[in-house]
Write an enzyme that holds these catalytic residues in place. Structure first.
Site, PDB file in Angstrom:
ATOM      1  N   LEU A  52      -4.883  -3.174  -9.687  1.00  0.00           N
ATOM      2  CA  LEU A  52      -5.941  -3.526  -8.588  1.00  0.00           C
ATOM      3  C   LEU A  52      -7.023  -4.608  -8.648  1.00  0.00           C
ATOM      4  CD1 LEU A  52      -8.201   0.276 -10.008  1.00  0.00           C
ATOM      5  CD2 LEU A  52      -5.897  -0.185  -7.376  1.00  0.00           C
ATOM      6  N   GLY A  76      -9.015  -6.084  -3.233  1.00  0.00           N
ATOM      7  CA  GLY A  76      -8.533  -5.563  -1.396  1.00  0.00           C
ATOM      8  C   GLY A  76      -8.397  -3.738  -2.044  1.00  0.00           C
ATOM      9  N   HIS A  77      -8.075  -2.831  -3.106  1.00  0.00           N
ATOM     10  CA  HIS A  77      -8.298  -1.431  -3.198  1.00  0.00           C
ATOM     11  C   HIS A  77      -9.633  -1.387  -3.823  1.00  0.00           C
ATOM     12  CE1 HIS A  77      -4.637  -2.371  -5.238  1.00  0.00           C
ATOM     13  NE2 HIS A  77      -4.067  -1.314  -4.451  1.00  0.00           N
ATOM     14  N   LYS A 111      -3.789  -3.848   5.469  1.00  0.00           N
ATOM     15  CA  LYS A 111      -3.323  -4.692   4.688  1.00  0.00           C
ATOM     16  C   LYS A 111      -1.497  -4.027   5.145  1.00  0.00           C
ATOM     17  CE  LYS A 111      -0.500  -7.709   1.930  1.00  0.00           C
ATOM     18  NZ  LYS A 111      -0.083  -6.593   1.455  1.00  0.00           N
ATOM     19  N   ASP A 112      -1.781  -2.509   5.056  1.00  0.00           N
ATOM     20  CA  ASP A 112      -0.310  -2.115   5.190  1.00  0.00           C
ATOM     21  C   ASP A 112      -0.617  -0.961   6.825  1.00  0.00           C
ATOM     22  OD1 ASP A 112       1.079  -1.716   2.788  1.00  0.00           O
ATOM     23  OD2 ASP A 112      -0.902  -1.553   1.988  1.00  0.00           O
ATOM     24  N   GLN A 116       2.271   1.697   7.434  1.00  0.00           N
ATOM     25  CA  GLN A 116       2.005   2.976   6.736  1.00  0.00           C
ATOM     26  C   GLN A 116       0.736   4.025   7.112  1.00  0.00           C
ATOM     27  OE1 GLN A 116       1.872   2.968   1.946  1.00  0.00           O
ATOM     28  NE2 GLN A 116      -0.456   2.733   2.163  1.00  0.00           N
ATOM     29  N   SER A 169      -2.581  -9.106  -3.362  1.00  0.00           N
ATOM     30  CA  SER A 169      -1.331  -7.715  -3.474  1.00  0.00           C
ATOM     31  C   SER A 169      -1.555  -8.103  -4.749  1.00  0.00           C
ATOM     32  CB  SER A 169      -1.041  -7.971  -2.090  1.00  0.00           C
ATOM     33  OG  SER A 169       0.767  -7.481  -2.768  1.00  0.00           O
TER      34      SER A 169
HETATM   35  P1  AMP Z   1      -0.920  -0.673  -2.848  1.00  0.00           P
HETATM   36  O1  AMP Z   1      -1.642  -0.029  -4.750  1.00  0.00           O
HETATM   37  O2  AMP Z   1      -0.764  -1.255  -2.689  1.00  0.00           O
HETATM   38  O3  AMP Z   1      -0.394   1.659  -2.721  1.00  0.00           O
HETATM   39  O4  AMP Z   1      -2.410   0.008  -2.184  1.00  0.00           O
HETATM   40  C1  AMP Z   1      -3.132   1.063  -1.780  1.00  0.00           C
HETATM   41  C2  AMP Z   1      -4.286   0.789  -1.075  1.00  0.00           C
HETATM   42  O5  AMP Z   1      -4.990   0.086  -1.026  1.00  0.00           O
HETATM   43  C3  AMP Z   1      -3.440   0.585  -0.103  1.00  0.00           C
HETATM   44  O6  AMP Z   1      -4.563   1.701   1.532  1.00  0.00           O
HETATM   45  C4  AMP Z   1      -3.771  -0.231   0.746  1.00  0.00           C
HETATM   46  O7  AMP Z   1      -2.761  -0.679   1.824  1.00  0.00           O
HETATM   47  C5  AMP Z   1      -4.673  -0.662   0.133  1.00  0.00           C
HETATM   48  N1  AMP Z   1      -4.620  -2.234  -0.201  1.00  0.00           N
HETATM   49  C6  AMP Z   1      -4.040  -3.149  -0.244  1.00  0.00           C
HETATM   50  N2  AMP Z   1      -3.767  -4.191  -0.022  1.00  0.00           N
HETATM   51  C7  AMP Z   1      -5.142  -3.933   0.006  1.00  0.00           C
HETATM   52  C8  AMP Z   1      -6.232  -5.210   1.121  1.00  0.00           C
HETATM   53  N3  AMP Z   1      -5.789  -6.882   0.510  1.00  0.00           N
HETATM   54  N4  AMP Z   1      -7.234  -5.314   1.626  1.00  0.00           N
HETATM   55  C9  AMP Z   1      -7.248  -3.768   1.756  1.00  0.00           C
HETATM   56  N5  AMP Z   1      -6.592  -2.914   1.242  1.00  0.00           N
HETATM   57  C10 AMP Z   1      -5.524  -2.408   0.276  1.00  0.00           C
END
Ligand code: AMP
Length: 282
Positions: free
Chosen positions: A33, A36-37, A152-153, A156, A188
């Site tokens: 984490l 962003g998360h 960011k995604d 998705q 990320s």
């Molecule tokens: P992940 O752990 O990469 O699967 O991401 C989990 C959630 O966090 C997904 O909805 C991503 O789009 C969001 N997320 C990842 N990176 C960021 C970021 N830099 N800013 C905002 N949300 C993010």
């Protein structure tokens, strides 16, 4: 914060506790984490009496085994961050808990239309089927009123919205803005795999998205995309795609008109690390 490892335990906690689904805000993650998360957790915290997060690195959405093997894991630090952000429940299942009959058993096909085969779908075939599989499963267990996703995604977000709509689920999707490092690089979990030189280079990605924003006011976009692609390649990126597309459907746009502003999307490799980013244009 309560940590649940087994789907049944979390399901019965939610059902037996007679928790109103509308009171649940859910943030699915793959862990490692970063802010962003945490921004998603914070938004969910403000908007819901009960905040549930999950950490699960879902094998069925990886199209590259080494990407899956190298996916960072920092569970203990993640737990501390979630507690600090005010998360109420963490769902932390194992692969065997989620897929007790194996990864390919009971595979449902999700009809995502063109979203399955363009951009991310083109370069990571099967990726969004895996994403739908896990998010559908998590939504079944948690039944949240609100689901928090990061811009960011971008693709998705559209895929999950589409799935929720055709499954007729009672969950609304809230898309939260991309959080960036101070030099613009989108946060990320994969950024930790960049060497210092690669990390420095990675800032060029957001610069190019801004360049597109400044130079795409009207007219033919093909030439602009060619220039950006060339600049990225010269900088040492392996470009998978640079595209300008409808922010509603992700269909690519060749000419800019005065309709809803489009979104620019990019996916590149710096050596072994794949990075994506996007920007809704002005
Ligand atoms: P992940 O752990 O990469 O699967 O991401 C989990 C959630 O966090 C997904 O909805 C991503 O789009 C969001 N997320 C990842 N990176 C960021 C970021 N830099 N800013 C905002 N949300 C993010």
């Amino acid at each position: 914060m309560i940590i649940f490892k087994h789907p049944k335990d979390l399901r019965s906690y939610i059902q037996n506790g007679a928790i109103d689904p509308n009171s649940i805000g859910f943030v699915p993650t793959m862990g490692a984490l970063h802010n962003g998360h945490i921004s998603l957790i914070q938004t969910a915290r403000v908007e819901n009496p009960l905040v549930v997060a999950s950490i699960f690195v879902n094998p069925t959405q990886f199209t590259d085994q080494s990407d899956f093997d190298k996916y960072p894991s920092t569970v203990e630090a993640d737990i501390l961050k979630l507690e600090k952000a005010g998360c109420d429940i963490l769902f932390l299942p194992s692969v065997a808990d989620i897929y007790p009959n194996g990864l390919t058993a009971n595979l449902q096909q999700y009809n995502l239309g063109h979203l399955d085969t363009i951009l991310e779908g083109k370069y990571r075939p099967g990726h969004f089927q895996g994403v739908c599989q896990i998010v559908h499963l998590l939504l079944d267990i948690i039944s949240p009123g609100k689901l928090y996703l990061g811009q960011k995604d971008y693709q998705q977000c559209l895929v999950i919205k589409k799935m929720i709509s055709f499954l007729n689920l009672d969950t609304s999707v809230i898309i939260c803005p991309t959080q960036r490092e101070s030099d613009g690089l989108a946060m990320s979990s994969r950024n930790v795999r960049l060497s210092p030189i690669e990390r420095e280079k990675a800032t060029f990605l957001f610069k190019m998205l801004n360049y597109i924003n400044e130079n795409s006011k009207a007219g033919d976009l093909e030439k602009l995309l060619q220039i950006v692609q060339k600049q990225l390649t010269e900088k040492g990126f392996r470009v998978e795609y640079v595209a300008i597309a409808s922010q509603l459907t992700l269909e690519t746009i060749q000419f800019r008109d005065n309709q809803l502003p489009p979104v620019a999307l990019v996916a590149v490799y710096i050596n072994q690390v794949r990075l994506i980013d996007n920007l809704i244009l002005n």
